[in-house]
Write a protein that holds these residues in place. Structure first.
Motif, PDB file in Angstrom:
ATOM      1  N   TYR A   1       8.782   1.374  -8.630  1.00 33.11           N
ATOM      2  CA  TYR A   1       7.818   0.543  -9.680  1.00 33.11           C
ATOM      3  C   TYR A   1       9.584  -0.964  -9.049  1.00 33.11           C
ATOM      4  CZ  TYR A   1       5.235   2.551 -12.777  1.00 33.11           C
ATOM      5  OH  TYR A   1       4.138   3.199 -13.677  1.00 33.11           O
TER       6      TYR A   1
ATOM      7  N   GLN B   1       0.858  -1.389  -0.099  1.00 34.70           N
ATOM      8  CA  GLN B   1       0.261  -0.105  -0.071  1.00 34.70           C
ATOM      9  C   GLN B   1       0.871   1.536   0.084  1.00 34.70           C
ATOM     10  OE1 GLN B   1      -2.574  -0.828   3.614  1.00 34.70           O
ATOM     11  NE2 GLN B   1      -3.969  -1.707   2.498  1.00 34.70           N
TER      12      GLN B   1
ATOM     13  N   LEU C   1       7.197  -1.812  -6.178  1.00 30.64           N
ATOM     14  CA  LEU C   1       6.245  -2.846  -6.125  1.00 30.64           C
ATOM     15  C   LEU C   1       6.679  -4.036  -6.413  1.00 30.64           C
ATOM     16  CD1 LEU C   1       4.061  -0.359  -7.291  1.00 30.64           C
ATOM     17  CD2 LEU C   1       3.802  -0.942  -5.421  1.00 30.64           C
TER      18      LEU C   1
ATOM     19  N   SER D   1       5.337  -7.568  -4.488  1.00 30.02           N
ATOM     20  CA  SER D   1       4.304  -8.133  -5.447  1.00 30.02           C
ATOM     21  C   SER D   1       5.128  -9.729  -5.225  1.00 30.02           C
ATOM     22  CB  SER D   1       4.202  -7.916  -6.299  1.00 30.02           C
ATOM     23  OG  SER D   1       2.933  -6.164  -6.337  1.00 30.02           O
TER      24      SER D   1
ATOM     25  N   ASN E   1       5.572  -5.118 -12.812  1.00 32.21           N
ATOM     26  CA  ASN E   1       6.385  -3.526 -12.107  1.00 32.21           C
ATOM     27  C   ASN E   1       7.582  -3.585 -12.439  1.00 32.21           C
ATOM     28  OD1 ASN E   1       4.343  -2.002 -10.730  1.00 32.21           O
ATOM     29  ND2 ASN E   1       3.741  -4.100  -9.816  1.00 32.21           N
TER      30      ASN E   1
ATOM     31  N   GLU F   1       2.515  -9.827 -10.787  1.00 29.74           N
ATOM     32  CA  GLU F   1       2.193  -8.237 -10.287  1.00 29.74           C
ATOM     33  C   GLU F   1       3.485  -7.442 -10.511  1.00 29.74           C
ATOM     34  OE1 GLU F   1      -0.136  -6.324  -8.800  1.00 29.74           O
ATOM     35  OE2 GLU F   1      -1.791  -7.067 -10.345  1.00 29.74           O
TER      36      GLU F   1
ATOM     37  N   LEU G   1       3.961   5.580  -6.135  1.00 28.65           N
ATOM     38  CA  LEU G   1       4.370   5.282  -7.240  1.00 28.65           C
ATOM     39  C   LEU G   1       3.346   6.892  -7.624  1.00 28.65           C
ATOM     40  CD1 LEU G   1       4.106   5.140  -9.668  1.00 28.65           C
ATOM     41  CD2 LEU G   1       2.685   3.130  -9.706  1.00 28.65           C
ATOM     42  N   LYS G   2       1.804   7.137  -6.742  1.00 27.36           N
ATOM     43  CA  LYS G   2       0.759   7.819  -7.126  1.00 27.36           C
ATOM     44  C   LYS G   2       1.500   9.128  -6.937  1.00 27.36           C
ATOM     45  CE  LYS G   2      -3.890   5.262  -5.884  1.00 27.36           C
ATOM     46  NZ  LYS G   2      -4.701   5.576  -5.465  1.00 27.36           N
TER      47      LYS G   2
ATOM     48  N   GLN H   1       2.679   1.712  -3.031  1.00 28.84           N
ATOM     49  CA  GLN H   1       1.577   1.988  -4.318  1.00 28.84           C
ATOM     50  C   GLN H   1       1.450   3.416  -3.981  1.00 28.84           C
ATOM     51  OE1 GLN H   1      -1.805  -1.059  -3.281  1.00 28.84           O
ATOM     52  NE2 GLN H   1      -1.475  -2.117  -4.869  1.00 28.84           N
TER      53      GLN H   1
END
Length: 181
Positions: free
Chosen positions: A103, A69, A106, A110, A122, A118, A75-76, A72
């Motif tokens: 990335y 989380q 992530l 993952s 990434n 996933e 990343l945003k 993620q």
């Protein structure tokens, strides 16, 4: 002038809190460090350093869902910063590196969660952002072997050999690729 002063005071407070969180991590007081970092985030919701440190704590403490989380959200933030027009090429380059790193993070988390598809997606995103990075090529190559994608693995190995001919794992990768069906 008051806003600038408050801004500087806030910056100094956040820097001191980040340093304190780092000390707590060195002492392996992860819960206390996590609380400190969350407090920093409450003061500055876009503090990338706090999120990166929080991500690392979650990985070390094997709280992979929280790490995912956090990555993620990073990343945003990275994508948002990437869209902003930056005047200096050096700033743009460092932002691109940050995006690739997000990335990779992530992908790593993952993979730890057993979500290999996933992870691979990434890692491929990181490679798109930074196509000649030995780290990104290595991550993609490793995952293509795990996913038994022999042709892709061979292509990635060739690229890695060009970019980083001194890589100690080249021979091992070649042997692993040969065993793929």
């Amino acid at each position: 002038q008051t806003k600038v002063l408050i801004g500087r005071e806030l910056e100094n407070k956040i820097k001191a809190m980040l340093d304190e969180a780092e000390d707590l991590v060195r002492q392996e007081k992860y819960s206390e460090a996590e609380k400190q970092l969350i407090e920093i985030i409450s003061l500055d919701v876009q503090n990338v350093s706090a999120y990166e440190r929080l991500y690392n704590i979650y990985v070390v403490t094997k709280e992979y869902k929280q790490a995912l989380q956090t990555a993620q959200f990073l990343l945003k933030l990275a994508l948002r910063k990437n869209k902003q027009k930056l005047g200096h090429k050096q700033q743009v380059a460092s932002n691109v590196l940050r995006l690739a790193d997000v990335y990779i993070n992530l992908g790593d988390v993952s993979k730890l969660l057993g979500q290999n598809d996933e992870a691979f997606e990434n890692y491929q995103q990181a490679l798109e952002v930074e196509p000649n990075s030995p780290k990104n090529l290595d991550k993609n190559l490793e995952m293509s072997i795990i996913l038994k994608q022999k042709s892709l693995a061979a292509d990635l190995l060739a690229r890695l050999e060009q970019v980083n001919p001194q890589n100690q794992k080249l021979r091992e990768y070649g042997e692993r690729i040969e065993t793929l069906q």
